[in-house]
Design a protein around this motif. Structure first.
Motif, PDB file in Angstrom:
ATOM      1  N   ASP A  45       0.835  -1.203   0.000  1.00 18.47           N
ATOM      2  CA  ASP A  45       0.000   0.000   0.000  1.00 18.47           C
ATOM      3  C   ASP A  45       0.867   1.249   0.000  1.00 18.47           C
ATOM      4  O   ASP A  45       0.606   2.198  -0.742  1.00 18.47           O
ATOM      5  N   SER A  97      -8.506   1.990  -5.614  1.00 20.66           N
ATOM      6  CA  SER A  97      -8.706   0.629  -6.120  1.00 20.66           C
ATOM      7  C   SER A  97      -7.378  -0.019  -6.495  1.00 20.66           C
ATOM      8  O   SER A  97      -7.190  -1.221  -6.279  1.00 20.66           O
ATOM      9  N   LEU A 131      -5.755  -1.110  -3.261  1.00 14.29           N
ATOM     10  CA  LEU A 131      -6.391  -2.320  -2.745  1.00 14.29           C
ATOM     11  C   LEU A 131      -5.917  -3.552  -3.512  1.00 14.29           C
ATOM     12  O   LEU A 131      -5.636  -4.597  -2.930  1.00 14.29           O
ATOM     13  N   GLN A 164      -2.513  -4.462  -2.322  1.00 16.33           N
ATOM     14  CA  GLN A 164      -2.580  -5.135  -1.021  1.00 16.33           C
ATOM     15  C   GLN A 164      -3.017  -6.590  -1.183  1.00 16.33           C
ATOM     16  O   GLN A 164      -2.451  -7.488  -0.557  1.00 16.33           O
TER      17      GLN A 164
END
Length: 53
Positions: free
Chosen positions: A28, A39, A42, A45
């Motif tokens: 991140d 997005s 994410l 991650q």
């Protein structure tokens, strides 16, 4: 059984989980530094969680 006892198994599972959380945090941070939107961060991650180094 490859583990001496339940405590050793629990330690290994916890250690693995911690490594995955650290990988997610790092992914991140790197994505944010590259200007990724939410997005994309994410996704970075999720990739780090499923494929930790």
């Amino acid at each position: 059984m490859p583990f001496a006892d339940k405590d050793e198994l629990a330690r290994v599972v916890a250690e693995n989980g911690y490594q995955r959380v650290v990988a997610m945090r790092d992914a991140d941070s790197w994505a944010a530094a590259d200007g990724a939107d939410a997005s994309e961060r994410l996704r970075a991650q999720a990739k780090a969680f499923t494929h930790p180094t």
